[in-house]
Design an enzyme around this catalytic site. Structure first.
Site, short mmCIF file in Angstrom:
data_model
loop_
_atom_site.label_atom_id
_atom_site.label_comp_id
_atom_site.label_asym_id
_atom_site.label_seq_id
_atom_site.Cartn_x
_atom_site.Cartn_y
_atom_site.Cartn_z
N CYS A 81 0.69 -0.70 0.04
CA CYS A 81 0.41 -0.05 -0.03
C CYS A 81 1.06 0.90 -0.79
O CYS A 81 1.35 1.55 1.17
CB CYS A 81 -0.68 0.18 0.93
SG CYS A 81 -1.64 1.83 1.61
N CYS A 220 -5.30 5.76 -3.96
CA CYS A 220 -4.30 4.37 -3.69
C CYS A 220 -3.08 5.00 -4.38
O CYS A 220 -2.69 5.52 -5.32
CB CYS A 220 -5.47 3.68 -4.56
SG CYS A 220 -4.08 1.78 -4.88
#
Length: 278
Positions: A81, A220
Site C-alpha cells: 500500500c 490509492c
C-alpha cells in the site's frame, strides 16, 4: 488497545503499535476497527511491528527494522500500500520509533523493502517499477471498459475512459467485474482521464479507484503508480513524472529506469484507545 489515525490524500488508516508482535490481530478485529459507524473507520489497518518479530518480515529484518503489516478494511491481506507506507513512515518518525539516515528510511512490506524519503510534510516512497504486462477489461454498470494490467507489487487494472464517459459520473458503489483468469487474487481497478498540463510533470491524469477489500477510496498510492506507468507508455515514454489527481488530493509519481517514487502528504490526525467488540 492504543491506536493512531492517519491518512495520505484521504486514504485513511488505523495504526496499531505492536513492536514485539504480541497483538492477536484477526480479520474480524480489523473489520471492526475499520467500520465507519461502529469502529474507528478506515480503509485499512497498519500494524507497526518489528520485522524480526513478524513471520513475514523476519527475512527482511537485516534490511529494515520495521515491518508494515497491512490489512484491508474487510480483514484481508494486501501485499503493498503506497499511501499506507507513507503514513507508516510518518508514524515511525513522529513517535520516535525510527530516525531517518540522510532523510531516508527503509520499511519492510509483503512486497519487499521500500525506501522512504522525507521532506517536511511530504513523504515519498521508492517502490518497484510498475510492470505493464497485459490487456484486459472491466465491467461497470453495463459498460465494458478496456484496461491494462499492471503489477506494482499488487495487481491493478487501469482503464482509460473512452471519450464521452464522465469520470465523476461513474457509479462505484459496487465492485467492477473483471477477468478472474487474469486476476485470480482479485484486482484494484483504476478509472482514468487525462488532465491539463501541470508544471514540472510530463503527464497529468485524474483517477478514481475501487480497491479490492476496501471498495472505493479517496486515494490509492500503488494505483497512482500503475496509472502513471500507463500514461507514460501511452505517451511513448519509458520514464517520467506524472501528476495524479485523486478525490483526496494530488500525488506525484516519478518512474525511473528501475524504480518508482510515490510522493505526497502524509499526516496523523488522532491518537487514542479503543475497545473493539467484533
Amino acid at each position: 488497545m492504543e491506536f493512531t489515525k492517519g491518512h495520505g490524500t484521504g486514504n485513511d488508516f488505523v495504526l496499531l503499535p505492536d513492536p514485539d508482535g504480541q497483538l492477536d490481530l484477526t480479520p474480524e478485529l480489523v473489520a471492526a476497527l475499520c467500520d465507519r459507524r461502529r469502529g474507528i473507520g478506515a480503509d485499512g489497518v497498519l500494524r507497526v511491528v518489528r520485522a524480526a518479530k513478524h513471520p513475514e518480515g523476519a527475512g527482511l529484518a537485516g534490511d529494515a527494522e520495521w515491518f508494515m503489516d497491512y490489512w484491508n478494511a474487510d480483514g484481508s491481506f494486501a501485499e503493498m500500500c503506497g499511501n499506507g507506507a507513507r503514513v507508516f513512515v510518518r508514524y515511525l518518525i513522529d513517535t520516535g520509533l525510527a530516525t531517518p539516515v540522510g532523510a531516508a528510511l527503509p520499511v519492510a512490506t509483503r512486497a519487499g523493502v521500500v525506501r522512504a524519503r522525507i521532506d517536511g510534510a511530504t513523504i515519498a516512497v521508492e517502490m518497484r517499477r510498475p510492470r505493464v504486462y497485459d490487456g484486459s477489461t472491466a465491467t461497470l454498470g453495463g459498460l465494458t471498459l478496456p484496461g491494462t494490467a499492471v503489477d506494482v507489487g499488487n495487481p491493478h487494472l487501469v482503464c482509460v475512459l473512452p471519450a464521452g464517459i464522465d469520470l465523476d459520473a461513474l457509479d462505484l458503489g459496487a465492485a467492477p467485474g473483471f477477468d478472474r483468469k487474469v486476476f485470480p487474487a482479485g484486482v484494484n481497478v483504476e478509472f482514468v482521464v487525462a488532465g491539463d498540463a501541470v508544471d514540472g510533470t510530463d503527464e497529468h491524469t485524474l483517477m478514481r479507484v475501487y480497491e479490492r477489500g476496501s471498495a472505493e477510496t479517496l486515494s490509492c498510492g500503488t494505483g497512482a503508480c500503475a496509472v502513471a506507468a500507463v500514461a507514460l507508455r501511452d505517451a511513448g515514454r519509458n520514464t517520467g513524472t506524472v501528476a495524479v489527481d485523486v478525490p483526496g488530493g494530488r500525488l506525484t509519481v516519478t518512474v525511473t529506469a528501475d524504480s518508482c517514487w510515490l510522493s505526497g502528504p502524509a499526516v496523523l490526525i488522532a491518537t487514542g484507545k479503543t475497545h473493539p467488540n467484533p
